[in-house]
Design a protein around this motif. Structure first.
Motif, PDB file in Angstrom:
ATOM      1  N   THR A   1      -1.095  -1.137   9.216  1.00  0.00           N
ATOM      2  CA  THR A   1      -2.180  -0.595   8.660  1.00  0.00           C
ATOM      3  C   THR A   1      -1.762   0.252   7.425  1.00  0.00           C
ATOM      4  OG1 THR A   1      -2.644   1.430   9.613  1.00  0.00           O
ATOM      5  CG2 THR A   1      -4.019  -0.436  10.519  1.00  0.00           C
ATOM      6  N   HIS A   2      -2.598   0.139   6.089  1.00  0.00           N
ATOM      7  CA  HIS A   2      -2.227   0.809   4.881  1.00  0.00           C
ATOM      8  C   HIS A   2      -1.864   2.264   5.128  1.00  0.00           C
ATOM      9  CE1 HIS A   2      -2.072   1.816   0.769  1.00  0.00           C
ATOM     10  NE2 HIS A   2      -1.794   0.532   0.615  1.00  0.00           N
ATOM     11  N   GLU A   3      -0.929   2.628   4.534  1.00  0.00           N
ATOM     12  CA  GLU A   3      -0.733   4.298   4.838  1.00  0.00           C
ATOM     13  C   GLU A   3      -1.671   5.045   4.121  1.00  0.00           C
ATOM     14  OE1 GLU A   3       2.821   1.756   4.500  1.00  0.00           O
ATOM     15  OE2 GLU A   3       1.168   2.086   3.251  1.00  0.00           O
ATOM     16  N   LYS A   4      -2.519   4.706   3.199  1.00  0.00           N
ATOM     17  CA  LYS A   4      -3.372   5.369   2.481  1.00  0.00           C
ATOM     18  C   LYS A   4      -4.954   5.171   3.153  1.00  0.00           C
ATOM     19  CE  LYS A   4      -1.321   6.021  -1.891  1.00  0.00           C
ATOM     20  NZ  LYS A   4      -1.097   5.843  -3.124  1.00  0.00           N
ATOM     21  N   TYR A   5      -5.022   4.332   4.174  1.00  0.00           N
ATOM     22  CA  TYR A   5      -6.276   3.858   4.556  1.00  0.00           C
ATOM     23  C   TYR A   5      -6.927   5.467   5.635  1.00  0.00           C
ATOM     24  CZ  TYR A   5     -10.081   2.127   7.806  1.00  0.00           C
ATOM     25  OH  TYR A   5     -11.334   1.922   8.517  1.00  0.00           O
ATOM     26  N   ASP A   6      -8.089   5.606   5.255  1.00  0.00           N
ATOM     27  CA  ASP A   6      -8.503   7.059   6.103  1.00  0.00           C
ATOM     28  C   ASP A   6     -10.036   6.569   6.519  1.00  0.00           C
ATOM     29  OD1 ASP A   6      -9.636   9.404   6.924  1.00  0.00           O
ATOM     30  OD2 ASP A   6      -8.257  10.443   5.884  1.00  0.00           O
ATOM     31  N   ALA A   7      -9.959   6.235   7.666  1.00  0.00           N
ATOM     32  CA  ALA A   7     -11.580   5.857   8.303  1.00  0.00           C
ATOM     33  C   ALA A   7     -12.588   7.009   8.090  1.00  0.00           C
ATOM     34  CB  ALA A   7     -11.510   5.623   9.639  1.00  0.00           C
ATOM     35  N   PHE A   8     -12.262   8.380   7.786  1.00  0.00           N
ATOM     36  CA  PHE A   8     -13.013   9.396   8.048  1.00  0.00           C
ATOM     37  C   PHE A   8     -13.279   9.834   6.485  1.00  0.00           C
ATOM     38  CE2 PHE A   8     -10.948   9.727  12.018  1.00  0.00           C
ATOM     39  CZ  PHE A   8     -11.826  10.046  12.804  1.00  0.00           C
ATOM     40  N   VAL A   9     -12.209   9.731   5.575  1.00  0.00           N
ATOM     41  CA  VAL A   9     -12.556   9.928   4.188  1.00  0.00           C
ATOM     42  C   VAL A   9     -13.118   8.889   3.167  1.00  0.00           C
ATOM     43  CG1 VAL A   9     -11.586  10.876   2.116  1.00  0.00           C
ATOM     44  CG2 VAL A   9     -10.632  11.889   4.336  1.00  0.00           C
ATOM     45  N   ALA A  10     -12.354   7.666   3.258  1.00  0.00           N
ATOM     46  CA  ALA A  10     -12.757   6.684   2.500  1.00  0.00           C
ATOM     47  C   ALA A  10     -12.592   5.345   3.245  1.00  0.00           C
ATOM     48  CB  ALA A  10     -11.880   6.600   1.216  1.00  0.00           C
ATOM     49  N   PRO A  11     -13.384   4.864   4.281  1.00  0.00           N
ATOM     50  CA  PRO A  11     -13.018   4.003   5.175  1.00  0.00           C
ATOM     51  C   PRO A  11     -13.074   2.476   4.495  1.00  0.00           C
ATOM     52  CG  PRO A  11     -15.463   4.734   5.642  1.00  0.00           C
ATOM     53  CD  PRO A  11     -14.731   5.494   4.619  1.00  0.00           C
ATOM     54  N   PHE A  12     -13.364   2.313   3.300  1.00  0.00           N
ATOM     55  CA  PHE A  12     -13.745   1.069   2.829  1.00  0.00           C
ATOM     56  C   PHE A  12     -12.361   0.981   1.488  1.00  0.00           C
ATOM     57  CE2 PHE A  12     -17.900   1.895   4.241  1.00  0.00           C
ATOM     58  CZ  PHE A  12     -17.753   1.213   5.213  1.00  0.00           C
ATOM     59  N   MET A  13     -11.761   1.994   1.422  1.00  0.00           N
ATOM     60  CA  MET A  13     -10.392   1.802   0.443  1.00  0.00           C
ATOM     61  C   MET A  13      -9.233   1.706   1.181  1.00  0.00           C
ATOM     62  SD  MET A  13      -9.703   4.655  -2.542  1.00  0.00           S
ATOM     63  CE  MET A  13      -8.683   4.250  -3.770  1.00  0.00           C
ATOM     64  N   HIS A  14      -8.443   0.712   0.753  1.00  0.00           N
ATOM     65  CA  HIS A  14      -7.289   0.397   1.591  1.00  0.00           C
ATOM     66  C   HIS A  14      -7.536  -0.099   2.874  1.00  0.00           C
ATOM     67  CE1 HIS A  14      -5.048   2.383  -1.932  1.00  0.00           C
ATOM     68  NE2 HIS A  14      -5.711   3.475  -1.559  1.00  0.00           N
ATOM     69  N   ASP A  15      -8.397  -0.860   2.682  1.00  0.00           N
ATOM     70  CA  ASP A  15      -8.900  -1.675   4.129  1.00  0.00           C
ATOM     71  C   ASP A  15      -8.044  -2.775   4.465  1.00  0.00           C
ATOM     72  OD1 ASP A  15     -10.090  -1.683   6.699  1.00  0.00           O
ATOM     73  OD2 ASP A  15     -11.944  -2.299   5.916  1.00  0.00           O
ATOM     74  N   ILE A  16      -6.980  -2.632   4.980  1.00  0.00           N
ATOM     75  CA  ILE A  16      -6.071  -3.819   4.999  1.00  0.00           C
ATOM     76  C   ILE A  16      -5.017  -3.411   6.083  1.00  0.00           C
ATOM     77  CG2 ILE A  16      -4.364  -3.309   3.150  1.00  0.00           C
ATOM     78  CD1 ILE A  16      -4.019  -6.408   2.481  1.00  0.00           C
ATOM     79  N   ALA A  17      -4.600  -4.545   6.957  1.00  0.00           N
ATOM     80  CA  ALA A  17      -3.683  -4.494   7.922  1.00  0.00           C
ATOM     81  C   ALA A  17      -2.769  -5.897   8.123  1.00  0.00           C
ATOM     82  CB  ALA A  17      -4.305  -4.135   9.252  1.00  0.00           C
ATOM     83  N   LEU A  18      -1.467  -5.599   8.372  1.00  0.00           N
ATOM     84  CA  LEU A  18      -0.813  -6.702   8.528  1.00  0.00           C
ATOM     85  C   LEU A  18      -0.362  -6.845   9.905  1.00  0.00           C
ATOM     86  CD1 LEU A  18       0.832  -9.187   7.276  1.00  0.00           C
ATOM     87  CD2 LEU A  18       2.519  -7.570   7.171  1.00  0.00           C
ATOM     88  N   ILE A  19      -0.633  -8.132  10.530  1.00  0.00           N
ATOM     89  CA  ILE A  19      -0.079  -8.460  12.151  1.00  0.00           C
ATOM     90  C   ILE A  19       0.922  -9.101  12.004  1.00  0.00           C
ATOM     91  CG2 ILE A  19      -1.133  -9.432  14.239  1.00  0.00           C
ATOM     92  CD1 ILE A  19      -4.175  -8.976  13.177  1.00  0.00           C
TER      93      ILE A  19
END
Length: 254
Positions: A104-122
């Motif tokens: 998951t993106h290192e800057k993704y934060d579900a509590f602060v800005a859950p729709f910013m950097h909303d990306i994950a690689l599987i």
């Protein structure tokens, strides 16, 4: 217990943010066949003994790698998740491809800005065998301003009665246009956000569709991230902009 706690968290988050994936499924879409969109896959979550159920959309970008959104992973336990590919049916009993790793993106934060950097690689344990039902899609590398014809796809929510893949025609808009439409309901970041709308309030994306693709000219331009919480709203829906994350994707594809 864990799933129940996570659901409570999402409800609280929804009330705070005002722009969420609350519709249970794609509304007003058309039935789609997997042979039309063979890059579409279902991210499934283990629910009971060896029972995997649809959780989010995902997109095949190589034989071993898929993209989805970070919000779909409430846990780092990859053995709780699997990928179903090559099917148009949401919970069809098909082979589940095991996951080796999720970034998951290192800057993704579900509590602060859950729709910013909303990306994950599987990353899968074993490569997919490509066919007319399972194939890859190319990533878009161009920053588009807006006004593009596109299509988005989704299987819908876990508990709704829509059993088949759905598609909706969309049109993208610029970020300034999106901000003027969305208003206080959500922050539209210049980096990483792409907005689109169907032009019909009855055609919407939903929470089970998160991670699904937005496609323009056979290239992946976005991943479903959020929509306005007001049912019947004519406000645009938000996608993770792929062109903003090409370098990040390449870095994490080992």
């Amino acid at each position: 217990m864990f799933v129940a706690i996570w659901c409570v968290f999402i409800v609280i988050l929804n009330s705070l943010l005002g722009a969420v994936l609350i519709s249970p499924r794609i509304n007003g879409g058309q039935d789609a066949e997997i042979t039309q969109f063979p890059f579409m896959a279902s991210l499934r979550e283990l629910r009971g003994y060896n029972q995997y159920k649809h959780l989010c959309g995902s997109v095949i970008i190589s034989q071993r790698y898929l993209l989805t959104v970070a919000q779909c992973f409430s846990s780092e336990q990859v053995n709780w998740f699997g990928i179903a590919a090559g099917t148009s049916k949401k919970n069809e009993d098909v082979f589940i491809h095991r996951i080796r790793r999720v970034a998951t993106h290192e800057k993704y934060d579900a509590f602060v800005a859950p729709f910013m950097h909303d990306i994950a690689l599987i990353e899968l344990e074993q490569p997919l065998t490509l066919s007319e039902r399972i194939n890859v899609i190319s990533l878009n590398t161009t920053f588009y301003e807006g006004h593009l014809d596109a299509v988005t796809l989704g299987f819908g929510g876990v508990y709704d009665n829509i059993a088949k893949l759905q598609s909706i025609k969309m049109k993208t808009m610029t970020n300034p246009e999106c901000r003027s439409k969305v208003g206080k309901d959500n922050q539209v970041y210049d980096f990483g956000i792409l907005c689109a709308y169907s032009g019909d309030v009855k055609r919407r994306i939903g929470h089970g569709d998160a991670g699904g693709p937005l496609v323009h000219q056979n290239k992946l331009i976005g991943l479903i991230s959020w929509n306005p919480k007001v049912v019947g709203s004519d406000k645009p829906e938000g996608f993770t902009r792929i062109s903003s994350y090409n370098e990040w994707i390449a870095k994490h594809m080992k």
